[in-house]
Design a protein around this motif. Structure first.
Motif, PDB file in Angstrom:
ATOM      1  N   ASP A   1       9.118   5.027  -1.435  1.00  0.00           N
ATOM      2  CA  ASP A   1       9.124   5.276  -2.877  1.00  0.00           C
ATOM      3  C   ASP A   1      10.342   6.077  -3.309  1.00  0.00           C
ATOM      4  O   ASP A   1      10.494   7.229  -2.972  1.00  0.00           O
ATOM      5  N   GLU A   2      11.221   5.429  -4.085  1.00  0.00           N
ATOM      6  CA  GLU A   2      12.365   6.144  -4.676  1.00  0.00           C
ATOM      7  C   GLU A   2      12.225   6.164  -6.190  1.00  0.00           C
ATOM      8  O   GLU A   2      13.196   6.394  -6.900  1.00  0.00           O
ATOM      9  N   ASN A   3      11.027   5.845  -6.656  1.00  0.00           N
ATOM     10  CA  ASN A   3      10.769   5.666  -8.088  1.00  0.00           C
ATOM     11  C   ASN A   3      11.781   4.719  -8.754  1.00  0.00           C
ATOM     12  O   ASN A   3      12.225   4.915  -9.872  1.00  0.00           O
ATOM     13  N   LEU A   4      12.105   3.679  -8.021  1.00  0.00           N
ATOM     14  CA  LEU A   4      13.044   2.689  -8.536  1.00  0.00           C
ATOM     15  C   LEU A   4      12.387   1.853  -9.646  1.00  0.00           C
ATOM     16  O   LEU A   4      13.040   1.380 -10.551  1.00  0.00           O
ATOM     17  N   LEU A   5      11.058   1.671  -9.535  1.00  0.00           N
ATOM     18  CA  LEU A   5      10.355   0.791 -10.465  1.00  0.00           C
ATOM     19  C   LEU A   5       9.561   1.572 -11.504  1.00  0.00           C
ATOM     20  O   LEU A   5       8.604   1.052 -12.090  1.00  0.00           O
ATOM     21  N   ASN A   6       9.966   2.824 -11.732  1.00  0.00           N
ATOM     22  CA  ASN A   6       9.346   3.591 -12.805  1.00  0.00           C
ATOM     23  C   ASN A   6       7.829   3.701 -12.629  1.00  0.00           C
ATOM     24  O   ASN A   6       7.067   3.579 -13.583  1.00  0.00           O
ATOM     25  N   GLY A   7       7.396   3.922 -11.404  1.00  0.00           N
ATOM     26  CA  GLY A   7       5.967   4.135 -11.153  1.00  0.00           C
ATOM     27  C   GLY A   7       5.171   2.873 -10.872  1.00  0.00           C
ATOM     28  O   GLY A   7       4.010   2.940 -10.487  1.00  0.00           O
ATOM     29  N   ILE A   8       5.792   1.702 -11.070  1.00  0.00           N
ATOM     30  CA  ILE A   8       5.056   0.459 -10.838  1.00  0.00           C
ATOM     31  C   ILE A   8       5.018   0.130  -9.350  1.00  0.00           C
ATOM     32  O   ILE A   8       6.001   0.297  -8.638  1.00  0.00           O
ATOM     33  N   LYS A   9       3.844  -0.291  -8.894  1.00  0.00           N
ATOM     34  CA  LYS A   9       3.745  -0.739  -7.510  1.00  0.00           C
ATOM     35  C   LYS A   9       3.519  -2.237  -7.495  1.00  0.00           C
ATOM     36  O   LYS A   9       2.770  -2.768  -8.314  1.00  0.00           O
ATOM     37  N   GLU A  10       4.171  -2.903  -6.547  1.00  0.00           N
ATOM     38  CA  GLU A  10       4.014  -4.348  -6.466  1.00  0.00           C
ATOM     39  C   GLU A  10       2.983  -4.723  -5.417  1.00  0.00           C
ATOM     40  O   GLU A  10       2.805  -4.016  -4.431  1.00  0.00           O
ATOM     41  N   ILE A  11       2.333  -5.844  -5.639  1.00  0.00           N
ATOM     42  CA  ILE A  11       1.308  -6.287  -4.700  1.00  0.00           C
ATOM     43  C   ILE A  11       1.955  -7.030  -3.526  1.00  0.00           C
ATOM     44  O   ILE A  11       2.799  -7.909  -3.713  1.00  0.00           O
ATOM     45  N   GLN A  12       1.555  -6.637  -2.335  1.00  0.00           N
ATOM     46  CA  GLN A  12       1.986  -7.309  -1.113  1.00  0.00           C
ATOM     47  C   GLN A  12       0.739  -7.869  -0.431  1.00  0.00           C
ATOM     48  O   GLN A  12      -0.350  -7.333  -0.610  1.00  0.00           O
ATOM     49  N   TYR A  13       0.915  -8.908   0.351  1.00  0.00           N
ATOM     50  CA  TYR A  13      -0.216  -9.466   1.088  1.00  0.00           C
ATOM     51  C   TYR A  13      -0.063  -9.139   2.569  1.00  0.00           C
ATOM     52  O   TYR A  13       0.997  -9.327   3.152  1.00  0.00           O
ATOM     53  N   ALA A  14      -1.149  -8.646   3.163  1.00  0.00           N
ATOM     54  CA  ALA A  14      -1.106  -8.252   4.569  1.00  0.00           C
ATOM     55  C   ALA A  14      -2.507  -8.421   5.161  1.00  0.00           C
ATOM     56  O   ALA A  14      -3.495  -8.528   4.424  1.00  0.00           O
ATOM     57  N   VAL A  15      -2.588  -8.443   6.487  1.00  0.00           N
ATOM     58  CA  VAL A  15      -3.900  -8.660   7.118  1.00  0.00           C
ATOM     59  C   VAL A  15      -4.573  -7.330   7.473  1.00  0.00           C
ATOM     60  O   VAL A  15      -3.921  -6.386   7.907  1.00  0.00           O
ATOM     61  N   ASP A  16      -5.901  -7.280   7.264  1.00  0.00           N
ATOM     62  CA  ASP A  16      -6.646  -6.065   7.590  1.00  0.00           C
ATOM     63  C   ASP A  16      -7.093  -6.091   9.054  1.00  0.00           C
ATOM     64  O   ASP A  16      -6.723  -6.989   9.807  1.00  0.00           O
ATOM     65  N   GLU A  17      -7.927  -5.117   9.443  1.00  0.00           N
ATOM     66  CA  GLU A  17      -8.299  -4.977  10.858  1.00  0.00           C
ATOM     67  C   GLU A  17      -9.080  -6.190  11.373  1.00  0.00           C
ATOM     68  O   GLU A  17      -9.111  -6.448  12.574  1.00  0.00           O
ATOM     69  N   ASN A  18      -9.696  -6.964  10.441  1.00  0.00           N
ATOM     70  CA  ASN A  18     -10.427  -8.157  10.888  1.00  0.00           C
ATOM     71  C   ASN A  18      -9.586  -9.426  10.796  1.00  0.00           C
ATOM     72  O   ASN A  18     -10.102 -10.537  10.929  1.00  0.00           O
ATOM     73  N   GLY A  19      -8.300  -9.248  10.527  1.00  0.00           N
ATOM     74  CA  GLY A  19      -7.427 -10.416  10.429  1.00  0.00           C
ATOM     75  C   GLY A  19      -7.500 -11.126   9.089  1.00  0.00           C
ATOM     76  O   GLY A  19      -6.939 -12.214   8.924  1.00  0.00           O
ATOM     77  N   ASN A  20      -8.197 -10.534   8.117  1.00  0.00           N
ATOM     78  CA  ASN A  20      -8.289 -11.173   6.803  1.00  0.00           C
ATOM     79  C   ASN A  20      -7.196 -10.680   5.863  1.00  0.00           C
ATOM     80  O   ASN A  20      -6.902  -9.481   5.819  1.00  0.00           O
ATOM     81  N   TYR A  21      -6.627 -11.628   5.095  1.00  0.00           N
ATOM     82  CA  TYR A  21      -5.585 -11.246   4.154  1.00  0.00           C
ATOM     83  C   TYR A  21      -6.154 -10.425   3.009  1.00  0.00           C
ATOM     84  O   TYR A  21      -7.250 -10.689   2.520  1.00  0.00           O
ATOM     85  N   THR A  22      -5.398  -9.423   2.628  1.00  0.00           N
ATOM     86  CA  THR A  22      -5.822  -8.560   1.532  1.00  0.00           C
ATOM     87  C   THR A  22      -4.597  -8.081   0.761  1.00  0.00           C
ATOM     88  O   THR A  22      -3.478  -8.188   1.236  1.00  0.00           O
ATOM     89  N   GLU A  23      -4.828  -7.579  -0.454  1.00  0.00           N
ATOM     90  CA  GLU A  23      -3.721  -7.076  -1.269  1.00  0.00           C
ATOM     91  C   GLU A  23      -3.472  -5.609  -0.960  1.00  0.00           C
ATOM     92  O   GLU A  23      -4.411  -4.841  -0.831  1.00  0.00           O
ATOM     93  N   VAL A  24      -2.197  -5.248  -0.843  1.00  0.00           N
ATOM     94  CA  VAL A  24      -1.828  -3.847  -0.651  1.00  0.00           C
ATOM     95  C   VAL A  24      -0.721  -3.538  -1.646  1.00  0.00           C
ATOM     96  O   VAL A  24       0.216  -4.318  -1.803  1.00  0.00           O
ATOM     97  N   LYS A  25      -0.827  -2.405  -2.333  1.00  0.00           N
ATOM     98  CA  LYS A  25       0.227  -2.072  -3.296  1.00  0.00           C
ATOM     99  C   LYS A  25       1.350  -1.300  -2.614  1.00  0.00           C
ATOM    100  O   LYS A  25       1.102  -0.482  -1.735  1.00  0.00           O
TER     101      LYS A  25
END
Lengths: 148, 337
Positions: free
Chosen positions: A10-34
C-alpha cells in the motif's frame, strides 16, 4: 496464487481504493481478496505517470525558450493531443498549430483565448504564461500527491 | 425529480464484468464475476507493436470493450438495447426517461473527467463502464464496480464523460436489459464461452493475437534493451505489467479470474476434468505473476542475472507453452460437449 499470498503493498496510489484479486483459499476454492497494490504494478503505473510529467516538462521548457506558446504546454498538462484539442475547441488542427507559435499566440483575440481557458479549465492569467517551476500533472489537475 | 432504483451494487475486479453481473442480478439472474467473464469469453492476449499509445506498443489481456456484455446476454438469450447518440441533450433525456421507468442503464464513459475515480487512474481512457441507478435533482446515482458504494455524479460531469473526446469515443453509448427469458441453458452458455476462448487463443492466424501474440512479445522483449535503450525498454515492459495487473484484471492478466470460472463451471456441470484445467490455469497465472516480479526487479535495477531481458523472454516462452497445453486440454474436454 494462494489467498495469503495476495500482495498488500500500500502506497496509497489509488486514494484508498482496493482492487479485487482472485486467489485460492485453504480448500483450493477461488475467492475474492482485496488488495491496495503490488510493487511491480505500482512501479509500472508510476512510470506511466512519469512519462506524462516528462512530456509536460518538455513542453514547459519549449515555452520558456519561446519556441512554443502556453497552449502547447496546457495541451500536455491536460493529457490532450492535437485531435482531442481539435474536438474540444472545434478549431482545425492547422489553426491550433499556428496558435502554438508565440508570435501568433500573442495576438489572439479575447474570444479565442476564452475558448482555450474554458477547454483547459484555467484562468486567463494562467493561460498567458506557464508555471515557473516544473509541475506534476496529478497534483496540478486533481490535487493528488503521490508519495514517492 | 427524485428517483432511486433499489439496486444491489457489488464490487468486481473488472468494470464490464461487474456492470454485466450487477445488471443481470437486478433482473433476478445471479451469476458471479468469474461466470460472466468466462461466458463472455473475456480472456485474450493481444500484442500489437505497430499500434502505439504515448509511444509504447499496445498490449491487452482482454478483447475489445463491449464484447463481454454482448456475448453474455446473447448466450443467455437476454434481449438488450444498445445505442449511441449524436445529440448530447437527447442522450441525457433518454437516460432520464429510462431511470424514471425504473430501468438501470449501463453506460460507457471516459475516466479522465470521472471525478470520484482514483486520480492516478484518470488517463484519457474511454472504455470504462458504469450504471446509472437513479437521479436526484441534478445528481445521478452511479453504480461503478470499481467503487465500494454507490457514487454521486452531477449531470454536467456525466455528460462530459459520456461524450469524452479522444480515441474510441463512447458517443454517449448506453445499454440496458429489455427482456430476460424464464429459463436458460447455463451449460450451453458456458461451453460456447469456452469454445470461443479456445479458438481465440489457439487458432487466430495472426502473430499478434492469442498464444502467437505471447510468442511474438517474448521474441521482441529480448531485443528491447539494445534497440530502445535501457530507459525505454523499461517503459515498454512496464506497459505489459500495467495491462496485466491494472484496473481489475483480478491478477495475472485475468488468468486467475478464468481459473475461478473453470472451477465454478466444473461444479455446475459436474465435470471434474474442468477442475483440473482450473488448477493448470492457476499455475499459468502464477507464472504471469513470476514474470511481473522479474519485471519489477528490472524496474528497480535489481535483477540478479546477467541478461535480464533474455530471462523474462524465456519466462514468457514458458508461459506460452504452459498456456497452450492448458487450452489444448480444455479444448479436448469441451469439443465433444
Amino acid at each position: 496464487m494462494k489467498k495469503e499470498e495476495v500482495p498488500q503493498f500500500d502506497e496509497n496510489l489509488l486514494n484508498g481504493i482496493k482492487e479485487i484479486q482472485y486467489a485460492v483459499d485453504e480448500n483450493g476454492n477461488y475467492t475474492e481478496v482485496k488488495s491496495p497494490g503490488w510493487e511491480p504494478k505500482n512501479i509500472a503505473l508510476k512510470q506511466a505517470l512519469n512519462i506524462v510529467d516528462e512530456m509536460i516538462e518538455d513542453a514547459r521548457q519549449q515555452v520558456l525558450n519561446e519556441e512554443k506558446s502556453p497552449v502547447y504546454f496546457y495541451m500536455y498538462l491536460k493529457q490532450m493531443d492535437l485531435t482531442i484539442l481539435k474536438e474540444e475547441t472545434r478549431f482545425p488542427k492547422f489553426i491550433i498549430k499556428r496558435h502554438f507559435k508565440p508570435a501568433v499566440f500573442n495576438k489572439l483575440s479575447v474570444s479565442t483565448l476564452n475558448k482555450y481557458t474554458s477547454v483547459f479549465g484555467i484562468t486567463k492569467e494562467q493561460l498567458l504564461k506557464v508555471p515557473e517551476k516544473p509541475v506534476k500533472a496529478l497534483e496540478y489537475n486533481f490535487g493528488f500527491k503521490l508519495n514517492n | 425529480m427524485e428517483n432511486k432504483i433499489n439496486f444491489n451494487h457489488k464490487m468486481s475486479a473488472h468494470c464490464e464484468n461487474g456492470v454485466t453481473a450487477n445488471l443481470l442480478r437486478f433482473y433476478g439472474i445471479e451469476l458471479s464475476e468469474p461466470m460472466i467473464f468466462g461466458i463472455g469469453s473475456g480472456l485474450f492476449f493481444f500484442y500489437m507493436p505497430l499500434i502505439k499509445m504515448n509511444g509504447i506498443p499496445v498490449t491487452s489481456f482482454r478483447p475489445l470493450p463491449g464484447l463481454i456484455f454482448k456475448r453474455v446476454t446473447s448466450r443467455l438469450g437476454i434481449k438488450v438495447n444498445v445505442q449511441q447518440f449524436r445529440n448530447q441533450k437527447k442522450a441525457m433525456q433518454d437516460l432520464d426517461i429510462l431511470i424514471q421507468q425504473g430501468i438501470p442503464v449501463g453506460m460507457v464513459v471516459g475516466v479522465y473527467d470521472l471525478t470520484y475515480f482514483p486520480p492516478a487512474y484518470r488517463f484519457r481512457f474511454n472504455a470504462h463502464n458504469i450504471i446509472a441507478v437513479g437521479k436526484e435533482n441534478t445528481n445521478y446515482y452511479i453504480s461503478d464496480p470499481i467503487m465500494e458504494k454507490i457514487e454521486l455524479l452531477n449531470s454536467e460531469d456525466l455528460l462530459k464523460i459520456r461524450f469524452a473526446k479522444g480515441t474510441y469515443k463512447p458517443k454517449g453509448k448506453m445499454y440496458y436489459i429489455k427482456n430476460v427469458p424464464k429459463i436458460f441453458d447455463i451449460n450451453s452458455a458456458i461451453i460456447k464461452g469456452m469454445k470461443h476462448t479456445c479458438r481465440d487463443m489457439l487458432t487466430i492466424p495472426f502473430p499478434y493475437a492469442g498464444l502467437k501474440g505471447i510468442n511474438t512479445l517474448a521474441k521482441h522483449v529480448k531485443k528491447w534493451p539494445e534497440k530502445l535503450g535501457e530507459r525505454k525498454a523499461k517503459l515498454y515492459l512496464g506497459q505489459v505489467v500495467r495491462m496485466q495487473e491494472e484496473i481489475g484484471t483480478g491478477g495475472a492478466g485475468f488468468r486467475f479470474l478464468y481459473a475461478a470460472f473453470l472451477q465454478e463451471s466444473s461444479k455446475i456441470m459436474n465435470n471434474s476434468d474442468l477442475n483440473e484445467i482450473s488448477e493448470q490455469m492457476t499455475e499459468v497465472g502464477d507464472l504471469w505473476r513470476e514474470f511481473g516480479v522479474a519485471a519489477g526487479r528490472i524496474f528497480k535495477d535489481r535483477y540478479p542475472g546477467e541478461k535480464p531481458y533474455d530471462e523474462v523472454s524465456d519466462l514468457l516462452l514458458n508461459i506460452r507453452k504452459k498456456e497452450e497445453n492448458t487450452f489444448k486440454n480444455l479444448n479436448k474436454i469441451i469439443k465433444p460437449l
